[in-house]
Each structure stands twice: as C-alpha cells, then as structure tokens.
Design a protein around this motif. Structure first.
Motif, PDB file in Angstrom:
ATOM      1  N   HIS A  79     -26.930   8.999  21.019  1.00 21.71           N
ATOM      2  CA  HIS A  79     -26.074  10.078  20.564  1.00 21.71           C
ATOM      3  C   HIS A  79     -24.634   9.863  21.049  1.00 21.71           C
ATOM      4  CE1 HIS A  79     -24.666  14.202  20.137  1.00 21.71           C
ATOM      5  NE2 HIS A  79     -25.655  14.360  19.299  1.00 21.71           N
ATOM      6  N   HIS A  86     -26.666   7.690  30.552  1.00 24.11           N
ATOM      7  CA  HIS A  86     -27.810   8.090  29.750  1.00 24.11           C
ATOM      8  C   HIS A  86     -28.447   6.888  29.081  1.00 24.11           C
ATOM      9  CE1 HIS A  86     -30.175  11.151  27.579  1.00 24.11           C
ATOM     10  NE2 HIS A  86     -30.130  10.320  26.568  1.00 24.11           N
ATOM     11  N   PRO A  90     -32.310   7.734  30.658  1.00 22.16           N
ATOM     12  CA  PRO A  90     -32.096   9.109  30.190  1.00 22.16           C
ATOM     13  C   PRO A  90     -32.528  10.208  31.160  1.00 22.16           C
ATOM     14  CG  PRO A  90     -33.840   8.026  28.916  1.00 22.16           C
ATOM     15  CD  PRO A  90     -33.267   7.002  29.798  1.00 22.16           C
ATOM     16  N   LEU A  91     -33.478   9.919  32.043  1.00 25.09           N
ATOM     17  CA  LEU A  91     -33.980  11.001  32.898  1.00 25.09           C
ATOM     18  C   LEU A  91     -33.193  11.052  34.200  1.00 25.09           C
ATOM     19  CD1 LEU A  91     -37.824  10.505  32.438  1.00 25.09           C
ATOM     20  CD2 LEU A  91     -36.283  11.985  31.158  1.00 25.09           C
TER      21      LEU A  91
ATOM     22  N   LYS B  51     -27.888  19.142  24.909  1.00 24.75           N
ATOM     23  CA  LYS B  51     -28.732  18.227  25.663  1.00 24.75           C
ATOM     24  C   LYS B  51     -30.022  18.975  25.968  1.00 24.75           C
ATOM     25  CE  LYS B  51     -28.679  15.115  29.615  1.00 24.75           C
ATOM     26  NZ  LYS B  51     -29.844  15.389  30.442  1.00 24.75           N
ATOM     27  N   TYR B  53     -33.564  19.914  27.757  1.00 23.22           N
ATOM     28  CA  TYR B  53     -34.188  19.831  29.086  1.00 23.22           C
ATOM     29  C   TYR B  53     -35.586  20.402  28.976  1.00 23.22           C
ATOM     30  CZ  TYR B  53     -34.677  19.674  34.147  1.00 23.22           C
ATOM     31  OH  TYR B  53     -35.119  19.376  35.423  1.00 23.22           O
ATOM     32  N   GLN B  94     -34.998  14.771  27.921  1.00 23.92           N
ATOM     33  CA  GLN B  94     -33.610  14.970  28.351  1.00 23.92           C
ATOM     34  C   GLN B  94     -32.635  14.324  27.365  1.00 23.92           C
ATOM     35  OE1 GLN B  94     -32.816  14.286  32.513  1.00 23.92           O
ATOM     36  NE2 GLN B  94     -34.876  14.891  33.126  1.00 23.92           N
ATOM     37  N   GLU B  95     -33.037  14.314  26.106  1.00 18.14           N
ATOM     38  CA  GLU B  95     -32.208  13.651  25.097  1.00 18.14           C
ATOM     39  C   GLU B  95     -31.077  14.544  24.597  1.00 18.14           C
ATOM     40  OE1 GLU B  95     -33.604  10.090  25.428  1.00 18.14           O
ATOM     41  OE2 GLU B  95     -32.009  10.587  24.026  1.00 18.14           O
ATOM     42  N   TYR B  96     -30.038  13.896  24.107  1.00 16.29           N
ATOM     43  CA  TYR B  96     -28.951  14.599  23.427  1.00 16.29           C
ATOM     44  C   TYR B  96     -29.355  14.756  21.967  1.00 16.29           C
ATOM     45  CZ  TYR B  96     -26.003  13.795  27.473  1.00 16.29           C
ATOM     46  OH  TYR B  96     -25.482  13.802  28.736  1.00 16.29           O
ATOM     47  N   VAL B  97     -29.179  15.954  21.440  1.00 20.30           N
ATOM     48  CA  VAL B  97     -29.654  16.246  20.082  1.00 20.30           C
ATOM     49  C   VAL B  97     -28.523  16.803  19.249  1.00 20.30           C
ATOM     50  CG1 VAL B  97     -31.347  17.536  18.731  1.00 20.30           C
ATOM     51  CG2 VAL B  97     -31.900  16.850  21.064  1.00 20.30           C
TER      52      VAL B  97
END
Lengths: 526, 175
Positions: A79, A86, A90-91, B51, B53, B94-97
C-alpha cells in the motif's frame, strides 16, 4: 483504472525502475544501437524490428530472466501509505522483537571488543597486507589464536528468543488452556496444512518422477532419468529461468546442477562481476575486521571438522571475508526484518556524515554460518562465481533463517509449521516427547536454521536445496524435519529423556530425503 | 485527478453488547467506530484508507441527508468486507487497506444504494496480462509512486563502505 490493473502497473513500474540501474539495461541499450546497422532493421518499423531482433538473439530471454528474478526476490509493492518498515515486517511486535534481539547481538559484540581491546575495524599496515595477499589461497594454514573469541550467538540462543515471542493482542495466558499452543512457538502465524502442502509440492507426488528416488540403481534409467536429463539440457539451452525453476522441482542431474542453479538465480559471470569480486578481495586485504576472526573461528569449528567439507576450508574464507565487505548486500535489508548495525568513525560519534554500517554488508555471522557456503563448494570452483551464487542464495533464502519475521519462509513460520505438522499427524509421538521433556523443536531447530547443511549427506542436501530453489520457499525444511521424526517415530516412542531422543536423531547422514518427503506428504495415512 | 484528504473526526470504539451489564469476561467481537465530517460542503468520497489492527470483517454504514424534507437515513455501503482471511492467524492483521468507491455499488456520494455488497476476498492479481501499450501509458501516472519508492530506499555509495578511506571503528552504536 481497476485496482488489479493499477497494482500490475505499479509492479511493472517498480521492476523497470530497478532494472534501469542494472548492467543488463546498459547492455540492451548497446545492443539496440548496434542493431541499427543490421539490414533487417528498417526505420519505418524500428520498434518492432528491434523487438524481433532481441527475441531472436536471446536478449529478450535475458530480460525475461531478469524480470523473473526481480519478481521472485522482491515482495510485491505494498500500500502507498505503508512505511518502509512495513515492507520489512508488517507486524509491529515482530519488528520490536527483532530490534531487541539485534540490540543483544550488538551489546555482545561490543563487550567482546572492549574485553579483548580489539577494534571493530582497522586498516592493515602495508606489511600485513602483502603477507595476506601472498597467503590468499591458503588462509586455512593460518592458525591464529582464536581462543578468546566466542561466537556472537548460537542457534539455541536464538531459539529461546523465538519461544518468548508473544503477540500482545493474542490472549493466551501463561497457564495451559485450549488456546495455548502445545509446542514452543506461541504466535498464531498462518502455516500450511498437509492438503495445502500436497497442492504446493504437487511435483513431489508419488506419480511424478523424482531425482533422489527414480534414479536409484534398481530403476532402469529409460523410465525417467534419461528423459529428465534430456529435458534439463534443453532447459539450459533455452536459458529460461522460469522453466529451470519448474524443472528443478523434480531434482537436478548432478552434471547440470551448477548451471541450473546459476540460471535460476540469474547469475552469469560477466567481467564486471569478476572485477567486483577482485575489488572485494582488495577490501579484505586493506581492512581487518573483528568479524573476520568470528568467521575464522566459525570455519575452524564447523566446516573444518566436517568430513565432507574440510577440503573447502580456503574457499570458505575467500567467500565469507569478501561477503562481509560487500555493500550491495545492504539492499536486501529493504525486505529483511533485520537492520544493519551502525557505527561511527573513531572520534566522530554522533556525526551522521561519519556514520557507517558494520560490517559493510550489515550481516553479523553466527555459529554455523559458514555451513551455508560449504555445500556450494561442490558445485562451483571459480571463487567469483561461487561468491555470486552464495550471495544470491543468502539474499533470497538464508537470511530468513536467522531473523524474526512473519514471512511464510521465515524461521518462526518454519518452526510453527514443523510443530503443527508433528502434532497433527503424529500426536502420540508429540505428546510422548513433551512428557519426557524433549520438545521436538529443540532437536529440529538446528537442522532448519542451517537448512540441514552438515546434517545430511551432501548429495541428499543438494537434492533438498534443488527443491528450495524450485519452489522458491524454505517450507520444505520444516516438512523434512517432521518427516525425519515420523521416520524414527518407533525408536523415539521408546526413549525416556531428551538426551536419548537427541541420540536417536543425532545422525541423519544415512537418510534419503526424497523418499522421506514423499511418504510424509503423500503416503501417510491421516 | 487531484485528491485531498477530508478532515474527519474518528471517535473512540464502542463495544456492542447485549443489555446494560458490562462484563469483564467474554469480550464482544463487534466494535463500532463513529466517523464524522466537520466540513459541511458535500464531497465525492473516492477512498477510505486505514491501517488494520486485528479486525477480521468490516461493515461501513453511512448516514446521509438526501434532501431537507426526508429525514436522514442509514445505508450500508459495505457489509462484512473480509480483512483477515483467517481471523485466528496473523494474515492481514496489521495491513494497510484502501477501500475505493467502485467497491460499493453506487458511483457518487451521497447517493449510495442501500443493498449490501457481498463478502469480498482481498483482490488477487489478474491471471492474464493487460494490453502493453495501455499499461505503458498508465506507467506515467504511476511515476509519482515509484519516486516515493525510490526515495524510501537507503542511499548507499556503491562499493565504498569507508569514509574518505577511513574505516577505523571502535564500537557499534545502538539507535
């Protein structure tokens, strides 16, 4: 523009960006200019004619291989709002754990420096430089006093850190409940189950020919081996990386392996590469690093003591000492959860323009590190080629075995995959081993961290590493570890202590990996 | 196409629970976040970015005023959009969406249609390749993004690890 197409455009843009700085780009440009003199290139159809020329002359294939290499190594663009960390991992809790672990390593190295009063790095006096240059091909004859040096860490120290990994958002509590994992790893990463593994490793199934099984002396070579070798030669003639990667899933013939691995890793020894290696060698001659002593010690303790690898001792120094000086390795930290250690030129602490990475490649070797290089010595004898192959193997695969990340091929996922496979398919064995205080991961961890190097016979190891390349994944290490336990299950059920369990699994040198993998994945009754 | 972020106020999460009694055991699995827009002028919403969580499924409901005569009503523009394919593991946790307006059936805000969108899995890449010339023209638009990627790489001097020939180091530093 639909989301999928914009994703693809972004990937293409990123790959174009990366390749633009490469040697291949310069070569393609040169070739395009030179081709203008050819009669078949006409001005009115210039673009099409040049494209056709590239196709016929094999340059398009080289470009394809380079693109394929980028796709295999670099993660897909994430993204736009995602920060660089990230992409590394990512974690957040994993990043933090990796940061703490790194700090421990730095502290350990610093205290070694202070105790021994040895600098991290120094320029060699000219006399010493000359001496080293003369001894370059026989550094193994040197017997420096390494008794005061100790490895920065051993795999078992790293395992303790992984065991203590916790997701702060995951309620498991310290007491045993239905939510705690039975094994040592307590983080809920997604791992494949056997049906998914069967699909992923479909070329290893019972009905597909394998080198390591169907080339044994009892099997007539007309059934599989001859045809497989013929196809391998064709793949090499085509110089197609993607085809080679698909082909090698069934194993590589010994005679073709060196070339196939080079094709898959997209390594071709250009004069520039040999020059680059010579430059690294010059760096080794000029500067002495503390890390060099760690490398010496590691080689002396591991590879030199190994029946198969001691003959390659000198090669190992020539590769690993140069590796430490190679700043091009720094680029892999973009997708590695680890970060390179930092230092300042003496007397310039805190001044950013005097900040450097240490070692220059950012990788601090640990106990057993040289075993990543040793098996490659069977395939490559020219130092710069051996070097290139090792470096590519490291930045594609081996780095994942000693950094904390959530990646499916990362060591944490491999440990969890191993434990989950064992619990699910050999529950009695798992329970028994736990009861006697012999958590299976404590035994198999060292195998996986070293990708089984030094534990299997070399021909078997190379067959295993064929599949690592073929599937572009390290998951096979976890599957093999579980398969080994399955194979020795009867003996393991009878032991009553950790030491006895370790004794049962101490010697893997007689194991044949492909039958073990095949039986575990495709022939075990579940 | 210039896009600007719309100032918004994100309120704290409220757990949905049955009854008034707050129990410490059994935390509810549904939380509600209210987002309000202080600016009064209407705007065309293109993208919602956040983001994640550890949220597995997302539903978005919008309250809009269509006209001064009819009362404001709530419409669902996204229902149970899947953010984590396996909620018990870390995938997507924990991804960006980014959610784009074309993922909901309507085209403009405030005219969201009220039928819900079926559960969508994260979009996979296309199997086939798009038309190359079209892609190459779109690469121009993506250039800003590649500049951003390039800027985020650490710049290293090729081959040189020393500073003006000097690489005398004492200790490592902890950042």
């Amino acid at each position: 523009m639909l989301q999928e197409e914009s994703d693809l455009s972004l990937i293409i843009a990123q790959i174009v960006q990366k390749l633009k700085g490469s040697n291949l780009y310069a070569q393609l440009e040169r070739q395009a200019w030179d081709s203008l003199q050819r009669p078949e290139i006409k001005l009115e159809s210039l673009k099409e004619d040049i494209k056709e020329f590239f196709k016929i002359s094999g340059w398009e294939k080289k470009l394809q291989n380079a693109v394929y290499s980028e796709l295999s190594v670099f993660p897909l663009p994430s993204h736009p709002a995602a920060p660089p960390e990230h992409l590394k991992e990512p974690l957040v809790y994993m990043r933090k754990a990796q940061g703490s672990w790194e700090k421990r390593i730095l502290k350990s190295l610093n205290s070694m420096c202070t105790e021994l009063s040895i600098p991290l790095a120094r320029k060699r006096p000219v006399g010493e430089q000359k001496e080293l240059l003369n001894k370059w091909n026989e550094m193994g004859t040197d017997e420096p006093d390494l008794s005061l040096f100790r490895p920065v860490y051993a795999p078992k120290d790293f395992l303790e850190v992984l065991i203590n990994l916790r997701n702060p958002n995951y309620e498991s509590g310290d007491s045993l409940s239905f939510r705690t994992h039975l094994g040592l790893i307590q983080v809920p990463l997604k791992v494949k189950d056997i049906p998914e593994l069967k699909e992923f490793f479909v070329e290893l199934s019972l009905t597909t020919g394998q080198l390591g099984i169907d080339d044994s002396t009892q099997v007539p070579p007309e059934l599989f081996e001859n045809e497989h070798v013929r196809i391998g030669q064709k793949v090499l003639a085509e110089q197609d990386s993607a085809a080679a990667q698909q082909y090698i899933r069934q194993g590589s013939p010994t005679a073709l392996r060196a070339e196939l691995w080079a094709l898959i890793l997209n390594i071709s020894s250009q004069p520039e590469d040999i020059l680059y290696y010579e430059q690294l060698k010059t760096n080794v001659i000029q500067h002495d690093l503390l890390v060099d002593s760690l490398i010496y010690k590691d080689v002396k303790l591991t590879a030199s003591n190994d029946d198969y690898y001691f003959v390659f001792e000198d090669y190992l120094y020539q590769v690993l000492l140069c590796f430490s000086r190679d700043t091009s390795v720094l680029s892999h930290f973009a997708y590695n959860s680890a970060s390179p250690p930092k230092s300042y030129i003496r007397g310039k602490l805190g001044l950013e323009e005097y900040a450097v990475f240490y070692p220059p490649n950012g990788v601090i070797p640990f106990h057993g590190f040289s075993m990543y290089v040793a098996p490659l010595c069977f395939l490559y004898h020219e130092p710069s080629k051996l070097y290139q192959i090792f470096r590519e193997m490291y930045v594609r695969f081996f780095f994942r075995l000693h950094s904390i990340s959530s990646h499916p091929s990362g060591i944490v996922s491999l440990c969890l995959l191993f434990e989950t496979l064992l619990q699910t398919y050999l529950p009695q064995l798992f329970y028994h081993l736990r009861e006697i205080g012999a958590q299976p991961l404590r035994i198999s961890f060292k195998w996986m961290v070293r990708a089984f190097s030094g534990y299997l016979a070399t021909d078997q190891l190379l067959l295993l590493w064929d599949r690592i390349l073929g599937y572009n994944s390290l998951e096979i290490l976890a599957v093999l570890a579980a398969a080994v336990f399955a194979f020795r299950a009867v003996n393991l059920m009878e032991v009553t202590s950790l030491a006895a369990a370790e004794a049962v699994l101490a010697d893997l040198s007689t194991l044949k990996v492909m039958p073990l993998l095949q039986i575990f994945l495709f022939a075990t009754v579940t | 196409m210039s896009r600007v972020s719309v100032p918004c106020h994100v309120k704290g999460t409220v757990a949905l629970q049955v009854g008034d009694v707050r129990t410490s055991q059994g935390r509810p699995g549904v939380l509600v976040i209210d987002v309000t827009f202080p600016s009064v002028a209407p705007f065309e919403l293109q993208e919602i970015m956040f983001k994640n969580y550890y949220t597995a499924f997302l539903t978005i409901r919008v309250r809009q005023h269509t006209s001064t005569h009819t009362p404001a009503k709530w419409v669902t523009c996204l229902r149970d959009y899947c953010l984590m394919p396996d909620p018990h593991s870390e995938e997507g946790a924990q991804e960006y969406v980014s959610l784009f307006k074309h993922q909901s059936p309507s085209m403009t805000f405030p005219k969201w249609l009220s039928h819900p969108v079926p559960c969508e899995q994260p979009v996979p890449l296309l199997e086939g390749l798009p038309d190359p010339s079209r892609v190459s023209s779109e690469v121009q638009q993506m250039w800003a993004l590649t500049e951003m990627i390039r800027a985020s790489h650490t710049s290293t001097r090729i081959g040189r690890f020393d500073v003006d020939g000097c690489y005398d180091l004492n200790l490592l530093s902890y950042t």
